[in-house]
Design an enzyme around this catalytic site. Structure first.
Site, PDB file in Angstrom:
ATOM      1  N   SER A  21       0.823  -1.214   0.000  1.00 29.94           N
ATOM      2  CA  SER A  21       0.000   0.000   0.000  1.00 29.94           C
ATOM      3  C   SER A  21       0.858   1.267   0.000  1.00 29.94           C
ATOM      4  O   SER A  21       1.827   1.377   0.745  1.00 29.94           O
ATOM      5  CB  SER A  21      -0.893  -0.012   1.243  1.00 29.94           C
ATOM      6  OG  SER A  21      -1.703   1.129   1.269  1.00 29.94           O
ATOM      7  N   CYS A 131      -0.504   3.604  10.508  1.00 26.97           N
ATOM      8  CA  CYS A 131       0.182   4.677   9.774  1.00 26.97           C
ATOM      9  C   CYS A 131       0.807   5.648  10.780  1.00 26.97           C
ATOM     10  O   CYS A 131       0.105   6.230  11.601  1.00 26.97           O
ATOM     11  CB  CYS A 131      -0.783   5.440   8.865  1.00 26.97           C
ATOM     12  SG  CYS A 131       0.070   6.805   8.030  1.00 26.97           S
ATOM     13  N   ASN A 199       4.466  -2.062   8.902  1.00 25.52           N
ATOM     14  CA  ASN A 199       4.405  -0.701   8.388  1.00 25.52           C
ATOM     15  C   ASN A 199       5.769  -0.057   8.674  1.00 25.52           C
ATOM     16  O   ASN A 199       6.706  -0.740   9.103  1.00 25.52           O
ATOM     17  CB  ASN A 199       3.252   0.060   9.068  1.00 25.52           C
ATOM     18  CG  ASN A 199       2.647   1.115   8.141  1.00 25.52           C
ATOM     19  OD1 ASN A 199       3.382   1.823   7.452  1.00 25.52           O
ATOM     20  ND2 ASN A 199       1.340   1.215   8.121  1.00 25.52           N
ATOM     21  N   GLY A 250       9.033  -5.332   4.358  1.00 27.10           N
ATOM     22  CA  GLY A 250       9.994  -4.454   5.014  1.00 27.10           C
ATOM     23  C   GLY A 250      11.337  -4.644   4.349  1.00 27.10           C
ATOM     24  O   GLY A 250      12.104  -5.547   4.697  1.00 27.10           O
TER      25      GLY A 250
HETATM   26  C1  LIG Z   1       5.862   6.588   0.078  1.00 19.97           C
HETATM   27  C2  LIG Z   1       5.199   5.537   0.947  1.00 19.97           C
HETATM   28  C3  LIG Z   1       3.816   5.594   1.167  1.00 19.97           C
HETATM   29  C4  LIG Z   1       3.201   4.626   1.953  1.00 19.97           C
HETATM   30  N1  LIG Z   1       1.846   4.680   2.140  1.00 19.97           N
HETATM   31  C5  LIG Z   1       1.220   3.701   2.841  1.00 19.97           C
HETATM   32  C6  LIG Z   1      -0.192   3.683   2.946  1.00 19.97           C
HETATM   33  O1  LIG Z   1      -0.927   4.511   2.403  1.00 19.97           O
HETATM   34  N2  LIG Z   1      -0.750   2.677   3.690  1.00 19.97           N
HETATM   35  C7  LIG Z   1      -0.005   1.694   4.289  1.00 19.97           C
HETATM   36  O2  LIG Z   1      -0.566   0.800   4.924  1.00 19.97           O
HETATM   37  N3  LIG Z   1       1.349   1.679   4.177  1.00 19.97           N
HETATM   38  C8  LIG Z   1       1.965   2.652   3.468  1.00 19.97           C
HETATM   39  N4  LIG Z   1       3.326   2.616   3.339  1.00 19.97           N
HETATM   40  C9  LIG Z   1       4.101   1.536   3.994  1.00 19.97           C
HETATM   41  C10 LIG Z   1       4.365   0.380   3.028  1.00 19.97           C
HETATM   42  O3  LIG Z   1       3.172  -0.205   2.556  1.00 19.97           O
HETATM   43  C11 LIG Z   1       5.235  -0.719   3.710  1.00 19.97           C
HETATM   44  O4  LIG Z   1       4.525  -1.236   4.823  1.00 19.97           O
HETATM   45  C12 LIG Z   1       6.564  -0.174   4.220  1.00 19.97           C
HETATM   46  O5  LIG Z   1       7.080   0.794   3.337  1.00 19.97           O
HETATM   47  C13 LIG Z   1       7.612  -1.285   4.427  1.00 19.97           C
HETATM   48  O6  LIG Z   1       7.904  -1.968   3.224  1.00 19.97           O
HETATM   49  P1  LIG Z   1       9.149  -1.566   2.262  1.00 19.97           P
HETATM   50  O7  LIG Z   1      10.353  -1.444   3.131  1.00 19.97           O
HETATM   51  O8  LIG Z   1       9.232  -2.657   1.251  1.00 19.97           O
HETATM   52  O9  LIG Z   1       8.800  -0.244   1.649  1.00 19.97           O
HETATM   53  C14 LIG Z   1       3.976   3.586   2.555  1.00 19.97           C
HETATM   54  C15 LIG Z   1       5.352   3.530   2.321  1.00 19.97           C
HETATM   55  C16 LIG Z   1       5.977   4.483   1.529  1.00 19.97           C
HETATM   56  C17 LIG Z   1       7.451   4.382   1.295  1.00 19.97           C
END
Ligand SMILES: Cc1cc2nc3c(=O)[nH]c(=O)nc-3n(C[C@H](O)[C@H](O)[C@H](O)COP(=O)(O)O)c2cc1C
Length: 310
Positions: A21, A131, A199, A250
């Protein structure tokens, strides 16, 4: 032939690779770069009852091996989402998981769930109770924390939403807690079909010339490879305590890191920040996972999940 299919609640996925997301827009932004049909599922940007303009800019900055963001759940609100964004997402041909949130008034979760429950294109609902970029004022917990930072608030919100929908319910947890397994157990007890973790981690970065935080909101959520070992440890801890499936994420960037999460107990995995760097990453992981399983004579994905040796 290897079998990559997996069920998360009543949600049937042809493979376990999702996009997270907030990191994949509403999918249309990515259709020129990646074959969307190859994905296991797409999780939409979190939507709230009313539209949100999001936080002040700057909202993002790079950090060593990751990024900070404080988007503040910018979204068009549920009505416009259903009318304009959902049909576009549905064109991808893969299951659409709709992420919803409300920290100011947790009862909005019930309204959102009831609206989505009526829509057949919605494959599952993800409760974003984690969030870090909106001011939490939980009326249920009566404390200034995120819902997912409080055992009782998590239990109450998930239980209330469970009553409002028959759709597969996924609860997304915050890593900004002392004991994530305790919160996972609250979500499970309240009837969540699955968990999604993690998250972002609350972090901060400073511009030493202006002496101001690089993010207007001062703090933001840290994501990307920098958080991978901590996220992986949390998935493993939760896997050892719960019965329901985990969607792990993550800092996953490639096949190897995706398999780490599967071995630690994730039934599916989600790619986030890497989509900004390599929009093809999720498709590459599907191909890589198939090759790894064939090479290691693992016929069924279920034989890989939680397969960590002690
Ligand atoms: C720019 C950005 C926007 C995000 N927006 C949301 C969101 O709207 N809802 C949500 O549940 N997580 C949001 N996340 C968190 C990601 O879904 C994910 O849980 C988190 O980034 C860890 O995964 P990653 O390290 O692969 O990015 C956001 C992350 C980023 C970087």
């Amino acid at each position: 032939m290897v079998d990559l299919s997996i069920n998360i609640g009543r949600l049937k996925l042809k493979n376990p690779v999702m996009v997270a997301s907030g990191t994949f827009g509403y999918a249309e932004e990515f259709e020129d770069f990646i074959d969307l049909k190859k994905l296991g599922a797409i999780v939409s940007k979190t939507v709230t009852l009313e539209c949100r303009p999001g936080n002040r800019v700057p909202r993002t900055c790079e950090t060593p091996a990751g990024m900070l963001n404080s988007i503040g759940l910018e979204n068009p609100g549920i009505d416009k989402f259903v009318k304009e964004k959902l049909p576009v997402l549905k064109k991808s041909g893969v299951p659409i998981i709709v992420s919803v949130s409300s920290e100011a008034n947790p009862r909005e979760f019930i309204l959102l769930a009831k609206i989505l429950d009526e829509i057949k294109e919605v494959a599952a609902i993800e409760l974003n109770i984690s969030c870090p970029n909106i001011r939490p004022q939980s009326q249920i917990s009566k404390v200034s924390r995120l819902i997912s930072q409080d055992f009782n608030a998590t239990y109450e919100v998930v239980k209330a939403v469970r009553k409002a929908t028959k759709k597969t319910l996924i609860t997304k947890l915050s890593p900004n807690v002392t004991d994530i397994a305790e919160i996972a157990l609250a979500a499970q007890k309240a009837g969540s079909d699955a968990l999604c973790l993690v998250n972002t981690f609350i972090g901060m970065s400073v511009d030493i010339d202006t002496r101001r935080p690089k993010i207007a909101a001062a703090t933001g959520g840290l994501s990307g490879p920098a958080i991978r070992p901590i996220a992986l440890r949390m998935v493993w801890e939760v896997y050892n305590k719960v019965r329901i499936p985990i969607i792990g994420m993550g800092g996953i960037t490639d096949t190897e890191s995706a398999i780490e999460f599967l071995l630690a107990g994730s039934s599916a995995i989600s790619l986030g920040t890497v989509n900004f760097v390599n929009p093809k990453a999720a498709e590459e992981v599907v191909v890589g996972l198939k090759a790894y399983m064939a090479k290691n004579k693992i016929k069924n994905l279920k034989n890989l999940i939680g397969g960590l040796r002690g």
